[in-house]
Write a protein that holds these residues in place. Structure first.
Motif, short mmCIF file in Angstrom:
data_model
loop_
_atom_site.label_atom_id
_atom_site.label_comp_id
_atom_site.label_asym_id
_atom_site.label_seq_id
_atom_site.Cartn_x
_atom_site.Cartn_y
_atom_site.Cartn_z
N ILE A 20 0.75 -1.24 0.14
CA ILE A 20 -0.11 -0.16 0.12
C ILE A 20 0.73 1.30 0.15
O ILE A 20 2.19 0.91 0.27
CB ILE A 20 -0.69 0.04 1.17
CG1 ILE A 20 -0.22 0.17 2.67
CG2 ILE A 20 -2.08 -1.08 0.99
CD1 ILE A 20 -0.81 -0.12 3.88
N PRO A 21 -0.01 2.29 -0.42
CA PRO A 21 1.21 3.58 -0.59
C PRO A 21 1.81 3.71 0.57
O PRO A 21 1.44 3.79 1.87
CB PRO A 21 -0.18 4.54 -1.05
CG PRO A 21 -1.05 3.99 -1.51
CD PRO A 21 -0.96 3.00 -1.25
N LYS A 22 2.91 4.43 0.97
CA LYS A 22 3.37 5.15 2.09
C LYS A 22 3.36 5.96 2.26
O LYS A 22 3.51 6.65 3.75
CB LYS A 22 5.12 4.56 1.94
CG LYS A 22 5.04 3.79 1.15
CD LYS A 22 5.33 2.50 2.16
CE LYS A 22 6.58 1.08 1.72
NZ LYS A 22 5.64 0.61 0.98
N GLN A 23 2.86 7.54 1.82
CA GLN A 23 2.36 8.83 2.17
C GLN A 23 0.88 8.65 1.96
O GLN A 23 -0.08 8.64 0.55
CB GLN A 23 3.31 9.66 1.51
CG GLN A 23 5.12 9.15 1.33
CD GLN A 23 5.14 9.46 3.08
OE1 GLN A 23 4.59 10.89 3.82
NE2 GLN A 23 6.33 9.10 3.02
N TYR A 24 -0.11 9.67 2.60
CA TYR A 24 -0.82 9.66 2.93
C TYR A 24 -1.20 11.13 3.28
O TYR A 24 -0.26 12.17 3.64
CB TYR A 24 -2.03 8.82 3.61
CG TYR A 24 -1.33 7.28 3.06
CD1 TYR A 24 -2.03 6.84 2.39
CD2 TYR A 24 -0.81 6.43 4.63
CE1 TYR A 24 -2.52 5.36 2.08
CE2 TYR A 24 -0.43 5.16 3.63
CZ TYR A 24 -1.32 5.09 2.80
OH TYR A 24 -1.21 3.32 2.80
N ARG A 39 -5.75 4.59 -4.03
CA ARG A 39 -4.68 4.95 -4.19
C ARG A 39 -4.19 3.42 -4.20
O ARG A 39 -3.21 3.67 -4.83
CB ARG A 39 -4.15 6.22 -3.71
CG ARG A 39 -4.34 6.74 -3.93
CD ARG A 39 -3.51 7.99 -2.64
NE ARG A 39 -1.74 8.04 -2.94
CZ ARG A 39 -1.18 8.10 -1.77
NH1 ARG A 39 -1.85 8.49 -1.24
NH2 ARG A 39 -0.21 8.68 -1.99
N SER A 40 -4.34 3.04 -3.51
CA SER A 40 -3.51 1.20 -3.66
C SER A 40 -4.04 0.52 -5.14
O SER A 40 -3.83 -0.45 -5.41
CB SER A 40 -4.30 0.36 -2.32
OG SER A 40 -3.72 0.63 -1.60
N TRP A 57 -4.94 2.13 -7.80
CA TRP A 57 -4.46 2.73 -8.80
C TRP A 57 -2.73 2.46 -9.04
O TRP A 57 -2.47 1.98 -9.57
CB TRP A 57 -4.17 4.64 -8.40
CG TRP A 57 -5.26 5.10 -8.99
CD1 TRP A 57 -6.16 4.17 -9.53
CD2 TRP A 57 -5.77 6.73 -8.75
NE1 TRP A 57 -7.40 5.40 -9.11
CE2 TRP A 57 -7.19 7.12 -8.57
CE3 TRP A 57 -5.15 7.39 -7.50
CZ2 TRP A 57 -7.55 7.89 -8.65
CZ3 TRP A 57 -6.10 9.08 -7.33
CH2 TRP A 57 -6.86 9.08 -7.66
N LYS A 58 -2.27 1.38 -7.47
CA LYS A 58 -1.04 1.16 -7.69
C LYS A 58 -0.80 -0.36 -8.25
O LYS A 58 0.31 -0.79 -8.40
CB LYS A 58 -0.08 0.78 -6.44
CG LYS A 58 -0.01 2.26 -6.25
CD LYS A 58 0.94 1.85 -4.44
CE LYS A 58 2.46 1.24 -4.76
NZ LYS A 58 2.86 0.99 -3.23
#
Length: 393
Positions: free
Chosen positions: A172-176, A190-191, A193-194
């Protein structure tokens, strides 16, 4: 006894923890923690600045990892800090469960069983929102969230607001950017989208009005969620969807992509030609700066091929723009009368266009309409001809 042993073996296959964010849920917190302990001791409790008896209750669970916020920072921040601690501790997955007693810890093995089948996916518990005691506003909010998640990612889910989830921590993304309730929307969008698989699994729920305490503030939190969705939609239309389009085309090869995904798509010839017509109309319309947003919005609403529509909209590619502007002004001159006659030659400037904006806008809309209908009709005839020729062969 055998089912219990099988369950323990299943749970041992995955290195996971359970994160329990809590804020003023003293009535249900102990029951939730005790039920989770039946399945694992790998529990991270995030006390998000509770002002009730939560701190006293947690003294009985000193053997568990605890994070205490001196003041309430929001559910998003609680989860983010819980994720950080889980990663530092070396866990591969984190299951989040709300402390309001809505969820059943007995569903934890179902998450672990599913992750064995689809590793590295993000799982969201799907609740039965039609059952008794479920507030109507919760059901509406979930449908609202489901729609925007689909619009932003192209993924259809039955439940996007459930707090009972399993996250693949390393993916999962590291920055939010969000800290409150809207974080749970940001992280799944955003996950997706990754490229992380986001899916629902069925879970049981209990809505007990006597015990359940909700900290959702309808006006403030709905406003935050609406602002977030606006940002996510713009990002999806202006960057994510074009990015994914070119990635797919590059990976497959542009020639093969064109043949297989466009000419050989399952859409009917009518829908293909309609997508082309839409692209031509948007590309020639006077909506500069908003064309991509409008294109993907209408393509999604009309269920037209976004790839075909996007390619067709490039009729407004920079080299063609002067011709479109000239044609729009010329067309508009037949319908809009100006006190000063606009000379359509090489001396035409942007100031001239601004002074004759009505002529340009009217002409642009008429030209876009006529061009889209003409090209759409020709496209339909050509596609029908090629289809019949191919069938004969």
């Amino acid at each position: 006894m055998k089912p219990i042993l099988l369950q323990q073996e299943l749970l041992s296959l995955t290195h996971f923890c359970v994160i329990v964010p809590t804020y003023n849920n003293h009535k249900t917190l102990k029951k939730v923690l005790d039920s989770v302990l039946d399945y694992t001791t790998n529990i991270i409790i995030v006390n998000d600045g509770s002002t009730d008896e939560t701190s006293e209750i947690l003294k009985s669970y000193s053997h568990l990892i605890q994070i205490h916020h001196p003041k309430n920072l929001g559910k998003g921040r609680a989860l983010r800090n819980g994720f950080r601690k889980a990663i530092e501790t070396g866990f591969e997955y984190a299951i989040t469960i709300d402390s309001d007693g809505q969820h059943f810890a007995s569903d934890i093995p179902n998450f672990i069983a599913e992750i064995q089948e689809t590793p590295d996916s993000l799982l969201i518990g799907s609740r039965n929102m039609a059952q008794e005691n479920v507030p109507k506003k919760s059901s509406f909010g979930n449908k609202f969230s489901n729609f925007w998640f689909w619009f932003e990612t192209g993924i259809k889910l039955d439940d996007t607001q459930s707090g009972f989830r399993l996250y693949p921590l390393k993916l999962i993304p590291k920055q939010y950017y969000t800290n409150k309730f809207e974080f749970e929307i940001e992280v799944i969008v955003r996950s997706a989208w990754k490229g992380i698989l986001v899916k629902n699994i069925p879970i049981e729920i209990l809505y007990d009005p006597a015990e359940r305490v909700s900290h959702f503030r309808p006006f403030k939190d709905f406003t935050r969620i609406s602002i977030l969705n606006t940002v996510l939609v713009l990002n999806a239309l202006l960057y994510i969807k074009p990015r994914d389009f070119f990635r797919r085309a590059k990976k497959k090869g542009f020639k093969r992509f064109f043949l297989e995904d466009i000419l050989e798509s399952n859409d009917s010839n009518f829908k293909k030609s309609a997508a082309i017509a839409l692209g031509i109309f948007i590309g020639m319309s006077p909506f500069w700066g908003f064309q991509t947003v409008l294109l993907f919005t209408f393509a999604a609403l009309l269920r037209l091929n976004k790839v075909i529509a996007y390619l067709s909209s490039n009729v407004s590619f920079p080299p063609f723009i002067p011709f479109i502007i000239y044609g729009s002004l010329k067309m508009g001159s037949y319908f809009v009368t100006n006190e000063t006659s606009l000379v359509l030659d090489s001396s035409l400037t942007l100031d001239d266009i601004q002074q004759n904006a009505t002529q340009y806008i009217v002409g642009s809309l008429i030209l876009a309409t006529v061009s889209s209908l003409t090209v759409g009709l020709l496209s339909y005839l050509l596609l029908t001809f090629f289809s019949s020729t191919k069938n004969k062969k």
